[in-house]
Structures are given as C-alpha cells and as structure tokens.
Design a protein around this motif. Structure first.
Motif, PDB file in Angstrom:
ATOM      1  N   SER A  24      -3.359 -13.134   8.189  1.00 42.39           N
ATOM      2  CA  SER A  24      -3.366 -12.280   7.160  1.00 42.39           C
ATOM      3  C   SER A  24      -1.884 -11.814   6.764  1.00 42.39           C
ATOM      4  O   SER A  24      -1.785 -11.537   5.586  1.00 42.39           O
ATOM      5  CB  SER A  24      -4.421 -11.134   7.661  1.00 42.39           C
ATOM      6  OG  SER A  24      -3.603 -10.700   8.784  1.00 42.39           O
ATOM      7  N   ARG A  25      -1.043 -11.828   7.655  1.00 43.53           N
ATOM      8  CA  ARG A  25       0.211 -11.346   7.037  1.00 43.53           C
ATOM      9  C   ARG A  25       0.914 -12.449   6.135  1.00 43.53           C
ATOM     10  O   ARG A  25       1.620 -11.927   5.167  1.00 43.53           O
ATOM     11  CB  ARG A  25       1.197 -11.396   8.624  1.00 43.53           C
ATOM     12  CG  ARG A  25       1.109  -9.982   9.240  1.00 43.53           C
ATOM     13  CD  ARG A  25       2.048  -9.871  10.393  1.00 43.53           C
ATOM     14  NE  ARG A  25       1.628  -8.657  11.223  1.00 43.53           N
ATOM     15  CZ  ARG A  25       2.264  -8.530  12.373  1.00 43.53           C
ATOM     16  NH1 ARG A  25       2.813  -9.520  13.107  1.00 43.53           N
ATOM     17  NH2 ARG A  25       2.115  -7.389  13.099  1.00 43.53           N
ATOM     18  N   VAL A  26       0.743 -13.504   6.625  1.00 39.92           N
ATOM     19  CA  VAL A  26       1.128 -14.585   5.470  1.00 39.92           C
ATOM     20  C   VAL A  26       0.523 -14.784   4.148  1.00 39.92           C
ATOM     21  O   VAL A  26       1.123 -14.484   3.224  1.00 39.92           O
ATOM     22  CB  VAL A  26       1.149 -16.055   6.394  1.00 39.92           C
ATOM     23  CG1 VAL A  26       1.375 -17.312   5.373  1.00 39.92           C
ATOM     24  CG2 VAL A  26       1.772 -16.241   7.664  1.00 39.92           C
ATOM     25  N   ALA A  27      -0.698 -14.459   4.183  1.00 36.57           N
ATOM     26  CA  ALA A  27      -1.516 -14.408   2.957  1.00 36.57           C
ATOM     27  C   ALA A  27      -1.282 -13.306   2.143  1.00 36.57           C
ATOM     28  O   ALA A  27      -0.942 -13.340   1.065  1.00 36.57           O
ATOM     29  CB  ALA A  27      -3.021 -14.095   3.381  1.00 36.57           C
ATOM     30  N   GLU A  28      -0.750 -12.092   2.564  1.00 36.85           N
ATOM     31  CA  GLU A  28      -0.337 -10.759   2.096  1.00 36.85           C
ATOM     32  C   GLU A  28       0.848 -10.998   1.529  1.00 36.85           C
ATOM     33  O   GLU A  28       1.226 -10.907   0.496  1.00 36.85           O
ATOM     34  CB  GLU A  28      -0.397  -9.581   3.231  1.00 36.85           C
ATOM     35  CG  GLU A  28      -1.263  -9.086   3.421  1.00 36.85           C
ATOM     36  CD  GLU A  28      -1.368  -7.959   4.585  1.00 36.85           C
ATOM     37  OE1 GLU A  28      -0.373  -7.506   4.754  1.00 36.85           O
ATOM     38  OE2 GLU A  28      -2.547  -7.573   5.389  1.00 36.85           O
ATOM     39  N   HIS A  29       1.840 -11.862   2.174  1.00 34.13           N
ATOM     40  CA  HIS A  29       3.137 -11.947   1.891  1.00 34.13           C
ATOM     41  C   HIS A  29       3.158 -13.054   0.278  1.00 34.13           C
ATOM     42  O   HIS A  29       3.725 -12.765  -0.468  1.00 34.13           O
ATOM     43  CB  HIS A  29       4.067 -12.655   2.984  1.00 34.13           C
ATOM     44  CG  HIS A  29       5.406 -12.978   2.406  1.00 34.13           C
ATOM     45  ND1 HIS A  29       6.651 -11.901   2.612  1.00 34.13           N
ATOM     46  CD2 HIS A  29       5.852 -13.919   1.707  1.00 34.13           C
ATOM     47  CE1 HIS A  29       7.613 -12.460   2.214  1.00 34.13           C
ATOM     48  NE2 HIS A  29       7.366 -13.719   1.448  1.00 34.13           N
ATOM     49  N   LEU A  30       2.373 -14.061   0.651  1.00 32.90           N
ATOM     50  CA  LEU A  30       2.153 -14.918  -0.389  1.00 32.90           C
ATOM     51  C   LEU A  30       1.617 -14.537  -1.444  1.00 32.90           C
ATOM     52  O   LEU A  30       2.008 -15.089  -2.486  1.00 32.90           O
ATOM     53  CB  LEU A  30       1.209 -16.300   0.294  1.00 32.90           C
ATOM     54  CG  LEU A  30       1.761 -17.023   1.280  1.00 32.90           C
ATOM     55  CD1 LEU A  30       0.898 -18.393   1.647  1.00 32.90           C
ATOM     56  CD2 LEU A  30       2.830 -17.793   1.023  1.00 32.90           C
ATOM     57  N   ALA A  31       0.712 -13.469  -1.475  1.00 34.49           N
ATOM     58  CA  ALA A  31       0.247 -12.983  -2.686  1.00 34.49           C
ATOM     59  C   ALA A  31       1.223 -11.922  -3.525  1.00 34.49           C
ATOM     60  O   ALA A  31       1.093 -11.576  -4.614  1.00 34.49           O
ATOM     61  CB  ALA A  31      -0.990 -11.791  -2.093  1.00 34.49           C
ATOM     62  N   THR A  32       2.265 -11.692  -2.734  1.00 35.82           N
ATOM     63  CA  THR A  32       3.259 -10.907  -3.309  1.00 35.82           C
ATOM     64  C   THR A  32       4.863 -11.464  -3.740  1.00 35.82           C
ATOM     65  O   THR A  32       5.726 -10.953  -4.275  1.00 35.82           O
ATOM     66  CB  THR A  32       3.524  -9.517  -2.585  1.00 35.82           C
ATOM     67  OG1 THR A  32       4.043  -9.837  -1.269  1.00 35.82           O
ATOM     68  CG2 THR A  32       2.312  -8.785  -2.413  1.00 35.82           C
ATOM     69  N   CYS A  33       4.714 -12.608  -3.200  1.00 31.11           N
ATOM     70  CA  CYS A  33       6.323 -13.219  -3.144  1.00 31.11           C
ATOM     71  C   CYS A  33       6.136 -14.829  -3.717  1.00 31.11           C
ATOM     72  O   CYS A  33       5.403 -15.598  -3.332  1.00 31.11           O
ATOM     73  CB  CYS A  33       6.744 -13.649  -1.946  1.00 31.11           C
ATOM     74  SG  CYS A  33       8.492 -14.466  -1.918  1.00 31.11           S
ATOM     75  N   PRO A  34       6.469 -14.748  -5.106  1.00 27.30           N
ATOM     76  CA  PRO A  34       6.098 -16.078  -5.900  1.00 27.30           C
ATOM     77  C   PRO A  34       6.939 -17.159  -5.266  1.00 27.30           C
ATOM     78  O   PRO A  34       6.374 -18.316  -5.425  1.00 27.30           O
ATOM     79  CB  PRO A  34       6.915 -15.713  -7.423  1.00 27.30           C
ATOM     80  CG  PRO A  34       6.833 -14.140  -7.582  1.00 27.30           C
ATOM     81  CD  PRO A  34       6.856 -13.758  -5.937  1.00 27.30           C
TER      82      PRO A  34
END
Lengths: 303, 192
Positions: A24-34
C-alpha cells in the motif's frame, strides 16, 4: 518512502511479493509520483516480456502440458453439454416438461443405462486424452524412466489412433444421416458397444423413417415400421405418436446405436415448427430386428 | 495431480510419475539453461543431466514440496559446471549461438542431433533474447530463475546459494541492464 526505495521495491510489488503494508505504501507513492509511475509501467512491461519469452521456444518434439485429469473431465462434460450431449443424460420423468404429454412408455426407463454408457465413454476419452506426448529429449533418459515415457507415448499413439478411428466412424455415420434427413445432424457417440456400422445405419434409417411418418401423420407407415407390440400401442393411443400438425421437423442430433436388453437404442433430438421453434425435445427409440427387418419396438418422449 | 503428489509417487519408485515431472518442467528448465549457456546443445545436455541426477537422487529430497527449487539447484550447478568446462576449453570467451529458428536447416545433414527446440518468437523476442544473452552470467541467471522458472526470491537465493537481499538487488540491476541493452533507459534507476 523515497523514490529510490520505491524503485527498489517495484519488482517485488509487480510480483506480488510485498506484504500488504509495503504494497500500500508503494501504491500510494505511485499515485502521486509520475516518474515512479512511469518506472512501474516500464518495469511491468519488461517483466511481462521476459515471462513471455519462455513461449518463444517451441519444442520440435511435441511437449504437451499434462492436463489435470479431473479438470479435463469437467471441461469435457461442459463441452458435451454445449453440444447437447449432456441433454441426452438429462431425462425428465414421463409427463414432465413441455413435450411430456406426447406420450412415452411408462415403467421403463433407459435413462440410467444411457447415463452409464455415456459415463463409460467419458472415462475412456479422459483416459485417452489425458496422456500427453513424449519429448525425444526425455527418451534419451535411461531405463526405466525412458521406458516409462516410451510407454506413455505408445499408449498415447494408440489412444490417438482410437480417437481418430472414432471420429472417422462418426463422420461416416453423420454423412449417412445427413443424406437421409437433409438436416445437418450431429451424431453423438454414447456407447462402447460394438454395434457394427451397418446395423447402426439400418437402425438410424428406420428411426428416421418413423419420425418422418409421425410428422406426415401417416399412421399406416408408422405401423409398417413398428413391431406388433408397438402397433398395438399405436392403435390404442395414436395421438401419443402422431405429430401431424406440428409443422416441419428438423433433427439436430442422434446418438449412435447401443444395445440394451436385446434392443438397439438410439436417441434423437429434434425440433419442429409448431410450438417452440427453438427448443428441442427428444425421442428415445428401441429397435428390434425381426427376421431381416429392423422395426421400432418402442418410442418414448423426453422433454 | 500436482508436483507434490507426483514427487511422492516418484519417490516410491513410480517412473510414470517421474516421466510426467520431466514433461512438466522440461521447457522452463530448457529456456533457463539456454539463456545461461547460450547453446541449445549445451542446454539440452544440461537439462537431461539435471533430470538424470534428480532421478537418481530423488529419495534424498526430504521435502517433496521443494522439488522445483531442488531441481533448479541441480540444473544451475550443472550449468556452472558446463560454463567452467567451456572456459577451460575455449579460453577466447563465450560464443553466443542465436536461438534456432523454425526455418533453420535440419541439423541432421551435418550429423548433429536434431534441434530439440525451435525459436518461434517474434523479432522483438529475438532482440530480447539477445539482450538477455549479452548480460553477464550472474544477471541472466537471476532473471532466468525468476521469470522463466517463476521462482520466489527466496528460492532463487537457495538455488544460487546467495542471500535473498543479493538476489533482489541483482534482479533490479539485471532488469536495468537488460532495458539498456534494448535501448531503453533503466526504469529502476532514479534520474539524477
């Protein structure tokens, strides 16, 4: 997590190896970091390409996957169901279903016998097709594994030959039935009984003529094609056998011929244009050989 | 039947079960060996040797559920041996044999054994394979084990006898180098 840490985890994230919290940490990051989202897509693509590369190698010696026999049996049943063969095992009691009022001989049901015959056939087919072919590579293995593989291959060849022989036989029967009916009739193998093809063809012919007479309302012709026992039943209740006024009949499917209690049996699935133009019903025929002539001994209707 | 049942049957001496295991795993092992060794002949030999050894030693496999990592370990050791032999024999370096294609003339005419596998992939797949082959041995080893054999990181670590952390970083590095070999940029590196 930093971009650097995310990139370190991406491969595991794609493989599904991360625990829920990490994922979930990775997913959150991917959602905000193009930038990391692009890296994720590129990595996923590359990994997919690598996995697919396995399939770029084709064994020149045929190397089939070994099917799970039970899964294969289910698949086979599904396929049979789609083709309508399962319908042959799905018997309603007399009087049951839309066509049940059309008659039938109570007290005698062949359903079980047919179901057993069909089950035997199914097992034979599963046994045949579950055997995969052998790699020449593995044939180089020393005895006894090499011989076990060679045995598999040998059995497989036999089974394939048997399957092909069955297919050829069915093709021949279908060609004949199609000629008689003018319909595109699917002949379904149901039995392992060794009924010679000429007997099967003779039985199917009398049955097709009987059905034709039913739809023509030709009581006399029906009786010509019937044994004395059936003649008596036709006389007693002709409406159970006559189909005149039901429009045009179209035969969709016929079984090959099996022997049960001295009778040649075949099931016919058909539809007509009277009531349910797109629904089929089934007539189960028992045919007897009297002298040189094949005659219908019994006919029951299934929904 | 899954691997577990087959392995248990094979351990009880059921050769048919072992024959099925051979069929189930041969292709993935072959692709792995090919990508490591770069030669279809060597790869075929390595796979065959691995199965022979597995057959001979299957009663020493304590945990039947570990059959695949165990088999891969045998294969990898065999590949290392083959690479070692080749280095002794061919000091000028490795030759890279392209994967055989379906159109390739039959080897029978040259007296060599029939091609065990033909390459039926696309041009893009051939490029990918060449890029993979151009990586160093350690890099292509981890990629083959991870993606051709679908091993978990822990199982790759066991097969290669290196720590799991090393496997992870080596996979990331290898993916980056592979991408660069294909003319792409390494996706897992953070731009400076």
């Amino acid at each position: 997590m930093s971009c650097h840490e995310i990139r370190e985890s991406l491969e595991g994230y794609i493989a599904g190896d991360l625990d829920d919290l990490e994922a979930s940490r990775v997913a959150e990051h991917l959602a905000t970091c193009p930038a990391c989202a692009v890296a994720y897509e590129e990595t996923r693509l590359l990994v997919g390409e690598l996995k697919d590369l396995r399939n770029a190698f084709q064994p020149t010696c045929v190397f089939e996957e070994v099917p799970d026999v039970s899964a294969y049996a289910r698949k086979r049943e599904d396929a049979a169901g789609r083709e309508g063969a399962a319908g042959l095992e799905r018997h309603a009691a007399p009087g049951d279903g839309a066509r049940g009022t059309r008659g039938g001989v109570p007290g005698r049901s062949w359903s079980r016998a047919w179901a057993v015959a069909a089950a035997v056939l199914l097992v034979a087919l599963v046994g045949a097709l579950a055997v995969a072919t052998v790699p020449s590579l593995a044939q180089k293995l020393p005895l006894p594994v090499g011989s076990a593989i060679a045995d598999l291959e040998h059995e497989n060849q036999l089974m394939r030959a048997q399957n092909q022989a069955m297919r050829d036989r069915i093709d021949k029967l279908e060609a004949r039935v199609n000629e008689l009916t003018g319909d595109d009739v699917n002949v379904v193998p149901t039995s392992e009984d060794d009924v010679p093809d000429e007997v099967t063809m003779a039985v199917q012919q009398v049955v097709i003529e009987f059905i034709t007479a039913q739809y023509a309302g030709d009581l006399e012709r029906m009786k010509e094609l019937a044994t004395p026992a059936l003649q008596a039943r036709i006389d007693a209740s002709p409406d159970e056998y006559l189909r005149d006024g039901a429009g045009t009949v179209s035969i969709a499917q016929m079984t090959d011929v099996s022997i049960y209690e001295g009778l040649y049996m075949t099931f016919v699935r058909m539809s007509d244009t009277k009531e349910f133009t797109d629904s089929q019903y089934q007539e189960n025929f028992g045919v007897k050989k009297l002298g040189e002539t094949y005659l219908v001994e019994s006919m029951e209707t299934d929904a | 039947m899954d691997d577990l049942q087959l392995v248990e049957a094979a351990r009880r001496g059921n050769d048919r079960a072992f024959a099925v295991l051979v069929r189930l795993h041969e292709r993935a092992l072959y692709c792995t060996a090919f990508s490591i060794l770069g030669s279809s002949w060597d790869a075929s030999d390595a796979v065959q040797d691995a199965f022979l050894e597995a057959y001979a030693r299957i009663d020493t496999l304590r945990d039947a559920s570990r059959f695949k990592p165990w088999l891969v370990r045998i294969l990898v050791n065999g590949c290392y041996d083959a690479l070692g032999r080749r280095r002794r024999l061919v000091p000028v370096g490795e030759t890279v044999e392209p994967p055989a294609t379906g159109e390739r003339p039959a080897r029978a005419s040259t007296g060599q054994p029939e091609e065990a596998h033909a390459f039926i992939g696309t041009e893009a797949q051939l490029d990918l394979f060449r890029a993979l082959r151009a990586l160093d041995e350690g890099d292509r080893m981890v990629l083959a084990l991870r993606y051709f054999l679908d091993l978990k990181v822990g199982d790759v670590a066991t097969a290669l006898d290196i720590p799991a952390g090393t496997v992870k970083s080596r996979i990331n590095r290898a993916l980056g180098r592979l991408a660069q070999g294909l003319g792409r940029h390494a996706p897992l590196e953070v731009a400076q």
